[in-house]
Motif scaffolding. Structure first.
Motif, PDB file in Angstrom:
ATOM      1  N   ASP A   1      -6.107 -11.820  -1.151  1.00 16.71           N
ATOM      2  CA  ASP A   1      -6.166 -12.883  -2.174  1.00 16.71           C
ATOM      3  C   ASP A   1      -5.707 -12.398  -3.540  1.00 16.71           C
ATOM      4  O   ASP A   1      -5.627 -13.182  -4.479  1.00 16.71           O
ATOM      5  N   ILE A   2      -5.475 -11.103  -3.656  1.00 15.28           N
ATOM      6  CA  ILE A   2      -5.033 -10.577  -4.959  1.00 15.28           C
ATOM      7  C   ILE A   2      -3.552 -10.260  -4.880  1.00 15.28           C
ATOM      8  O   ILE A   2      -3.099  -9.540  -3.990  1.00 15.28           O
ATOM      9  N   ASN A   3      -2.823 -10.822  -5.819  1.00 14.31           N
ATOM     10  CA  ASN A   3      -1.388 -10.613  -5.881  1.00 14.31           C
ATOM     11  C   ASN A   3      -1.089  -9.126  -6.051  1.00 14.31           C
ATOM     12  O   ASN A   3      -1.655  -8.471  -6.917  1.00 14.31           O
ATOM     13  N   GLY A   4      -0.206  -8.584  -5.196  1.00 12.71           N
ATOM     14  CA  GLY A   4       0.151  -7.168  -5.338  1.00 12.71           C
ATOM     15  C   GLY A   4      -0.749  -6.222  -4.569  1.00 12.71           C
ATOM     16  O   GLY A   4      -0.563  -5.007  -4.623  1.00 12.71           O
ATOM     17  N   LEU A   5      -1.757  -6.770  -3.868  1.00  9.67           N
ATOM     18  CA  LEU A   5      -2.656  -5.914  -3.088  1.00  9.67           C
ATOM     19  C   LEU A   5      -2.548  -6.242  -1.601  1.00  9.67           C
ATOM     20  O   LEU A   5      -2.825  -7.363  -1.176  1.00  9.67           O
ATOM     21  N   ASP A   6      -2.095  -5.260  -0.818  1.00 11.24           N
ATOM     22  CA  ASP A   6      -1.988  -5.399   0.641  1.00 11.24           C
ATOM     23  C   ASP A   6      -2.977  -4.452   1.311  1.00 11.24           C
ATOM     24  O   ASP A   6      -3.481  -3.518   0.686  1.00 11.24           O
ATOM     25  N   ILE A   7      -3.200  -4.688   2.603  1.00  6.35           N
ATOM     26  CA  ILE A   7      -4.097  -3.799   3.352  1.00  6.35           C
ATOM     27  C   ILE A   7      -3.584  -3.594   4.767  1.00  6.35           C
ATOM     28  O   ILE A   7      -3.023  -4.515   5.374  1.00  6.35           O
ATOM     29  N   ILE A   8      -3.747  -2.376   5.263  1.00  4.26           N
ATOM     30  CA  ILE A   8      -3.577  -2.104   6.696  1.00  4.26           C
ATOM     31  C   ILE A   8      -4.994  -1.975   7.247  1.00  4.26           C
ATOM     32  O   ILE A   8      -5.714  -1.028   6.904  1.00  4.26           O
ATOM     33  N   PRO A   9      -5.423  -2.968   8.050  1.00  3.82           N
ATOM     34  CA  PRO A   9      -6.826  -2.984   8.471  1.00  3.82           C
ATOM     35  C   PRO A   9      -7.149  -1.929   9.516  1.00  3.82           C
ATOM     36  O   PRO A   9      -6.259  -1.311  10.116  1.00  3.82           O
ATOM     37  N   SER A  10      -8.449  -1.752   9.734  1.00  3.17           N
ATOM     38  CA  SER A  10      -8.926  -0.823  10.741  1.00  3.17           C
ATOM     39  C   SER A  10      -9.307  -1.590  11.995  1.00  3.17           C
ATOM     40  O   SER A  10      -9.185  -2.808  12.057  1.00  3.17           O
ATOM     41  N   HIS A  11      -9.782  -0.849  12.990  1.00  2.00           N
ATOM     42  CA  HIS A  11     -10.218  -1.458  14.242  1.00  2.00           C
ATOM     43  C   HIS A  11     -11.277  -0.549  14.845  1.00  2.00           C
ATOM     44  O   HIS A  11     -11.191   0.676  14.701  1.00  2.00           O
ATOM     45  N   ILE A  12     -12.252  -1.137  15.515  1.00  2.00           N
ATOM     46  CA  ILE A  12     -13.329  -0.351  16.117  1.00  2.00           C
ATOM     47  C   ILE A  12     -12.776   0.702  17.093  1.00  2.00           C
ATOM     48  O   ILE A  12     -13.369   1.759  17.295  1.00  2.00           O
ATOM     49  N   ASP A  13     -11.594   0.436  17.679  1.00  2.00           N
ATOM     50  CA  ASP A  13     -10.976   1.408  18.607  1.00  2.00           C
ATOM     51  C   ASP A  13     -10.669   2.744  17.934  1.00  2.00           C
ATOM     52  O   ASP A  13     -10.455   3.751  18.613  1.00  2.00           O
TER      53      ASP A  13
END
Length: 261
Positions: free
Chosen positions: A82-94
């Protein structure tokens, strides 16, 4: 003029509950607010940074796990927030089992470094939220990083385990990543009404001197509430102490950068 490579900062402390994920989310949001292009890598199987930035984990097809284990294209794992200019590579329980799966990979300590090398010039800052352990994924984060932020909670056993972390950093510096620096020790959950908090502050300052950030992160209700809404505190309550603290921290890091360039 060549494009500046983004600075990769790992947030590490093998002790849980020191405010590592909170700092990652809110520092990233604050840097983005200062017009920096920021990427968060959630390298903790609990995936709290992912959900704290509004990622619906049920809908994630490609996470950092797929990049590490299945050689998925890292660009497929980047989600916007939701913040302009902020991306994320998410995690996973695996990711919990990834360390075992990685044992057969050649140069297994450098997998994350190689993944990030392809996207690092798209961002000013890449922040890696590490799990509370010193396992292979954290070693990967430290091998990929330029510097480390060590959050330290203002409580009685604050410095316990820091020696172990510093010797791990030293080994990684000598064997895998000679450029690795300590960006700073960050005091979190600080309550200036408590004598203990002030004693801890003085002790950390005495030990680590100029490596301690001037900014401290105060205990703050809004700061603890905001992740459950999938928002960094700056979107949840712009006037909260947590918002002001993290903006001050972001400015301090950016000015470090200007001084060292």
């Amino acid at each position: 003029m060549e494009k500046k490579l983004g600075k990769i900062i790992a947030l590490v402390n093998q002790k849980g509950g020191v405010g590592k994920t909170t700092t990652t989310i809110n520092l990233a949001a604050s840097l983005a607010t200062l017009d920096k292009a920021v990427l968060v890598i959630d390298a903790d199987p609990q995936a709290n940074a992912s959900s704290g930035l509004g990622v619906n984990l049920q809908e994630v097809d490609c996470s950092i796990y797929e990049c590490i284990i299945n050689h998925a294209d890292v660009r497929d794992a980047i989600y916007t927030t939701d913040i302009n200019g902020l991306d994320i590579i998410p995690s996973h329980i695996d990711l919990v089992g990834a360390e075992i799966e990685m044992l057969s990979i050649p140069d297994r300590e450098k997998v994350l470094k190689n993944i990030l090398s392809t996207i690092r010039d798209d961002y000013d800052y890449i922040l890696i939220d590490c799990s509370p352990s010193l396992g292979l994924i954290t070693v990967n984060a430290l091998t990929a990083a330029d510097s480390v932020i060590i959050p330290v909670q203002c409580e009685y056993f604050a410095l316990e385990g820091i020696g172990k972390l510093l010797s791990t950093i030293k080994i990684i510096k000598s064997k895998l990543n000679p450029q690795l620096e300590i960006e700073g020790f960050l005091l979190t959950m600080y309550d200036n009404r408590l004598r203990l908090a002030n004693q801890i502050y003085d002790e950390v300052k005495r030990h680590f001197q100029e490596l301690v950030f001037k900014t401290v992160i105060q205990r703050n209700v809004k700061l603890s509430e905001s992740p459950s809404h999938g928002l960094p505190v700056i979107l949840y309550d712009r006037d909260a102490a947590g918002t002001k603290n993290h903006l001050a921290l972001a400015k301090e890091i950016v000015s470090h950068e200007k001084r060292s360039n």
